[in-house]
Design a protein around this motif. Structure first.
Motif, PDB file in Angstrom:
ATOM      1  N   GLN A   1       0.816  -1.218   0.000  1.00  0.00           N
ATOM      2  CA  GLN A   1       0.000   0.000   0.000  1.00  0.00           C
ATOM      3  C   GLN A   1       0.848   1.265   0.000  1.00  0.00           C
ATOM      4  O   GLN A   1       0.515   2.235  -0.684  1.00  0.00           O
ATOM      5  CB  GLN A   1      -0.974   0.000   1.178  1.00  0.00           C
ATOM      6  N   ALA A   2       1.937   1.279   0.742  1.00  0.00           N
ATOM      7  CA  ALA A   2       2.813   2.466   0.758  1.00  0.00           C
ATOM      8  C   ALA A   2       3.451   2.662  -0.616  1.00  0.00           C
ATOM      9  O   ALA A   2       3.590   3.793  -1.094  1.00  0.00           O
ATOM     10  CB  ALA A   2       3.883   2.333   1.837  1.00  0.00           C
ATOM     11  N   LEU A   3       3.813   1.570  -1.282  1.00  0.00           N
ATOM     12  CA  LEU A   3       4.399   1.668  -2.621  1.00  0.00           C
ATOM     13  C   LEU A   3       3.369   2.227  -3.606  1.00  0.00           C
ATOM     14  O   LEU A   3       3.693   3.080  -4.437  1.00  0.00           O
ATOM     15  CB  LEU A   3       4.911   0.305  -3.085  1.00  0.00           C
TER      16      LEU A   3
ATOM     17  N   PRO B   1      17.203   9.318   4.100  1.00  0.00           N
ATOM     18  CA  PRO B   1      16.080   8.681   4.788  1.00  0.00           C
ATOM     19  C   PRO B   1      14.765   9.459   4.798  1.00  0.00           C
ATOM     20  O   PRO B   1      13.729   8.882   5.046  1.00  0.00           O
ATOM     21  CB  PRO B   1      16.585   8.463   6.213  1.00  0.00           C
ATOM     22  N   VAL B   2      14.786  10.746   4.504  1.00  0.00           N
ATOM     23  CA  VAL B   2      13.529  11.495   4.498  1.00  0.00           C
ATOM     24  C   VAL B   2      13.064  11.807   3.077  1.00  0.00           C
ATOM     25  O   VAL B   2      12.192  12.639   2.869  1.00  0.00           O
ATOM     26  CB  VAL B   2      13.653  12.803   5.316  1.00  0.00           C
ATOM     27  N   ALA B   3      13.629  11.124   2.104  1.00  0.00           N
ATOM     28  CA  ALA B   3      13.366  11.424   0.697  1.00  0.00           C
ATOM     29  C   ALA B   3      11.878  11.396   0.346  1.00  0.00           C
ATOM     30  O   ALA B   3      11.421  12.186  -0.463  1.00  0.00           O
ATOM     31  CB  ALA B   3      14.123  10.447  -0.192  1.00  0.00           C
TER      32      ALA B   3
ATOM     33  N   SER C   1       6.891  11.176   5.297  1.00  0.00           N
ATOM     34  CA  SER C   1       6.504  10.331   6.432  1.00  0.00           C
ATOM     35  C   SER C   1       6.302   8.874   6.045  1.00  0.00           C
ATOM     36  O   SER C   1       6.290   8.005   6.910  1.00  0.00           O
ATOM     37  CB  SER C   1       5.237  10.886   7.074  1.00  0.00           C
ATOM     38  N   ASP C   2       6.141   8.588   4.767  1.00  0.00           N
ATOM     39  CA  ASP C   2       5.938   7.207   4.319  1.00  0.00           C
ATOM     40  C   ASP C   2       7.254   6.460   4.062  1.00  0.00           C
ATOM     41  O   ASP C   2       7.235   5.283   3.730  1.00  0.00           O
ATOM     42  CB  ASP C   2       5.113   7.179   3.023  1.00  0.00           C
ATOM     43  N   THR C   3       8.389   7.145   4.192  1.00  0.00           N
ATOM     44  CA  THR C   3       9.670   6.531   3.824  1.00  0.00           C
ATOM     45  C   THR C   3       9.894   5.193   4.524  1.00  0.00           C
ATOM     46  O   THR C   3      10.289   4.217   3.886  1.00  0.00           O
ATOM     47  CB  THR C   3      10.849   7.491   4.108  1.00  0.00           C
ATOM     48  N   GLU C   4       9.615   5.126   5.817  1.00  0.00           N
ATOM     49  CA  GLU C   4       9.859   3.885   6.563  1.00  0.00           C
ATOM     50  C   GLU C   4       8.993   2.742   6.038  1.00  0.00           C
ATOM     51  O   GLU C   4       9.476   1.624   5.835  1.00  0.00           O
ATOM     52  CB  GLU C   4       9.583   4.122   8.053  1.00  0.00           C
ATOM     53  N   ALA C   5       7.722   3.006   5.778  1.00  0.00           N
ATOM     54  CA  ALA C   5       6.819   1.974   5.246  1.00  0.00           C
ATOM     55  C   ALA C   5       7.256   1.546   3.842  1.00  0.00           C
ATOM     56  O   ALA C   5       7.215   0.361   3.504  1.00  0.00           O
ATOM     57  CB  ALA C   5       5.384   2.486   5.225  1.00  0.00           C
TER      58      ALA C   5
END
Length: 138
Positions: free
Chosen positions: A25-27, A100-102, A105-109
Protein backbone atom coordinates in the motif's frame (compact mmCIF):
# COMPACT_ATOMS: atom_id res chain seq x y z
CA UNK A 1 -14.52 5.66 2.23
CA UNK A 2 -11.71 6.21 -0.33
CA UNK A 3 -10.34 3.19 -2.12
CA UNK A 4 -6.76 2.27 -1.40
CA UNK A 5 -4.51 0.53 -3.86
CA UNK A 6 -1.91 -2.13 -3.24
CA UNK A 7 0.96 -3.13 -5.55
CA UNK A 8 1.74 -6.80 -5.10
CA UNK A 9 3.97 -9.43 -6.69
CA UNK A 10 2.60 -12.32 -8.73
CA UNK A 11 5.01 -15.22 -9.28
CA UNK A 12 4.59 -17.46 -12.31
CA UNK A 13 2.95 -20.83 -11.68
CA UNK A 14 0.36 -22.10 -9.23
CA UNK A 15 2.50 -22.25 -6.08
CA UNK A 16 6.07 -20.96 -5.98
CA UNK A 17 6.68 -22.77 -2.67
CA UNK A 18 7.16 -19.63 -0.55
CA UNK A 19 5.13 -16.71 0.79
CA UNK A 20 4.86 -13.94 -1.81
CA UNK A 21 2.60 -11.60 0.19
CA UNK A 22 3.69 -7.96 0.43
CA UNK A 23 1.16 -5.35 1.59
CA UNK A 24 2.28 -2.86 -1.08
CA UNK A 25 0.00 0.00 0.00
CA UNK A 26 2.81 2.47 0.76
CA UNK A 27 4.40 1.67 -2.62
CA UNK A 28 1.09 2.24 -4.41
CA UNK A 29 0.44 5.49 -2.50
CA UNK A 30 3.88 6.82 -3.48
CA UNK A 31 4.16 5.33 -6.96
CA UNK A 32 4.56 8.71 -8.72
CA UNK A 33 7.44 9.77 -6.44
CA UNK A 34 9.04 6.31 -6.74
CA UNK A 35 8.81 6.46 -10.53
CA UNK A 36 10.52 9.87 -10.62
CA UNK A 37 13.18 8.58 -8.22
CA UNK A 38 13.81 5.42 -10.29
CA UNK A 39 14.23 7.50 -13.45
CA UNK A 40 16.61 9.86 -11.61
CA UNK A 41 18.61 6.77 -10.55
CA UNK A 42 18.60 5.48 -14.15
CA UNK A 43 16.70 2.33 -13.24
CA UNK A 44 13.34 0.94 -14.39
CA UNK A 45 10.31 2.24 -12.48
CA UNK A 46 8.36 -0.43 -10.62
CA UNK A 47 5.27 0.08 -12.77
CA UNK A 48 7.22 -1.08 -15.83
CA UNK A 49 6.92 -4.53 -14.24
CA UNK A 50 3.10 -4.32 -14.13
CA UNK A 51 1.05 -6.84 -16.05
CA UNK A 52 -2.63 -7.59 -15.82
CA UNK A 53 -3.67 -11.20 -15.60
CA UNK A 54 -7.10 -12.76 -15.63
CA UNK A 55 -7.09 -13.29 -11.84
CA UNK A 56 -6.35 -9.68 -10.95
CA UNK A 57 -8.86 -8.44 -13.52
CA UNK A 58 -11.50 -10.84 -12.17
CA UNK A 59 -10.97 -9.26 -8.75
CA UNK A 60 -11.60 -5.82 -10.20
CA UNK A 61 -14.79 -7.06 -11.86
CA UNK A 62 -15.93 -8.58 -8.56
CA UNK A 63 -15.38 -5.16 -6.98
CA UNK A 64 -17.66 -3.58 -9.60
CA UNK A 65 -15.03 -2.10 -11.93
CA UNK A 66 -16.40 -2.13 -15.44
CA UNK A 67 -18.11 -4.60 -17.73
CA UNK A 68 -17.09 -8.27 -17.93
CA UNK A 69 -16.72 -7.96 -21.73
CA UNK A 70 -13.30 -6.31 -21.60
CA UNK A 71 -11.87 -9.20 -19.58
CA UNK A 72 -12.13 -11.43 -22.68
CA UNK A 73 -9.73 -9.20 -24.64
CA UNK A 74 -6.84 -9.08 -22.18
CA UNK A 75 -3.36 -9.69 -23.56
CA UNK A 76 -1.42 -12.57 -22.12
CA UNK A 77 0.35 -11.56 -18.90
CA UNK A 78 3.96 -10.46 -19.24
CA UNK A 79 6.57 -12.08 -17.03
CA UNK A 80 9.84 -10.51 -15.96
CA UNK A 81 13.24 -11.72 -14.81
CA UNK A 82 13.48 -11.24 -11.03
CA UNK A 83 17.04 -9.89 -11.40
CA UNK A 84 15.62 -6.89 -13.29
CA UNK A 85 13.20 -6.19 -10.44
CA UNK A 86 15.96 -6.64 -7.88
CA UNK A 87 18.06 -3.98 -9.64
CA UNK A 88 15.22 -1.46 -9.28
CA UNK A 89 14.38 -2.41 -5.69
CA UNK A 90 18.02 -2.28 -4.57
CA UNK A 91 18.66 1.07 -6.29
CA UNK A 92 15.65 2.55 -4.49
CA UNK A 93 16.69 1.02 -1.14
CA UNK A 94 20.28 2.26 -1.51
CA UNK A 95 19.07 5.80 -2.23
CA UNK A 96 16.61 5.77 0.69
CA UNK A 97 19.35 4.52 3.03
CA UNK A 98 21.43 7.58 2.12
CA UNK A 99 18.46 9.98 2.10
CA UNK A 100 16.08 8.68 4.79
CA UNK A 101 13.53 11.50 4.50
CA UNK A 102 13.37 11.42 0.70
CA UNK A 103 9.73 10.35 0.59
CA UNK A 104 8.42 12.09 3.69
CA UNK A 105 6.50 10.33 6.43
CA UNK A 106 5.94 7.21 4.32
CA UNK A 107 9.67 6.53 3.82
CA UNK A 108 9.86 3.88 6.56
CA UNK A 109 6.82 1.97 5.25
CA UNK A 110 8.17 2.20 1.69
CA UNK A 111 11.55 0.82 2.77
CA UNK A 112 9.87 -2.04 4.63
CA UNK A 113 7.78 -2.98 1.58
CA UNK A 114 10.81 -2.69 -0.75
CA UNK A 115 12.74 -5.07 1.55
CA UNK A 116 9.80 -7.50 1.36
CA UNK A 117 9.86 -7.18 -2.46
CA UNK A 118 13.60 -7.86 -2.35
CA UNK A 119 13.04 -11.07 -0.34
CA UNK A 120 10.29 -12.32 -2.67
CA UNK A 121 12.28 -11.48 -5.81
CA UNK A 122 15.42 -13.15 -4.44
CA UNK A 123 13.46 -16.35 -3.74
CA UNK A 124 11.84 -16.09 -7.17
CA UNK A 125 15.30 -15.87 -8.77
CA UNK A 126 16.64 -18.80 -6.72
CA UNK A 127 13.82 -20.98 -8.05
CA UNK A 128 14.26 -19.84 -11.66
CA UNK A 129 10.75 -18.35 -11.82
CA UNK A 130 9.46 -15.12 -13.35
CA UNK A 131 7.19 -12.45 -11.89
CA UNK A 132 5.15 -9.31 -12.47
CA UNK A 133 3.42 -6.65 -10.43
CA UNK A 134 -0.33 -6.44 -10.11
CA UNK A 135 -2.51 -3.83 -8.46
CA UNK A 136 -5.63 -4.31 -6.37
CA UNK A 137 -8.03 -1.73 -5.04
CA UNK A 138 -9.89 -2.05 -1.76
Amino acid sequence: MPMSASMYIVVEGEDPGFDIFVNGQALARNEDALERLALKLSTRPLLEFFSADKNSMALLLDQGAGSPDWSYHLPQPQWFDPEDGLRTVRALLDFLAMTPVALGSDTEAIERELREYETVLRKTAQRGLRWHLAVSWR
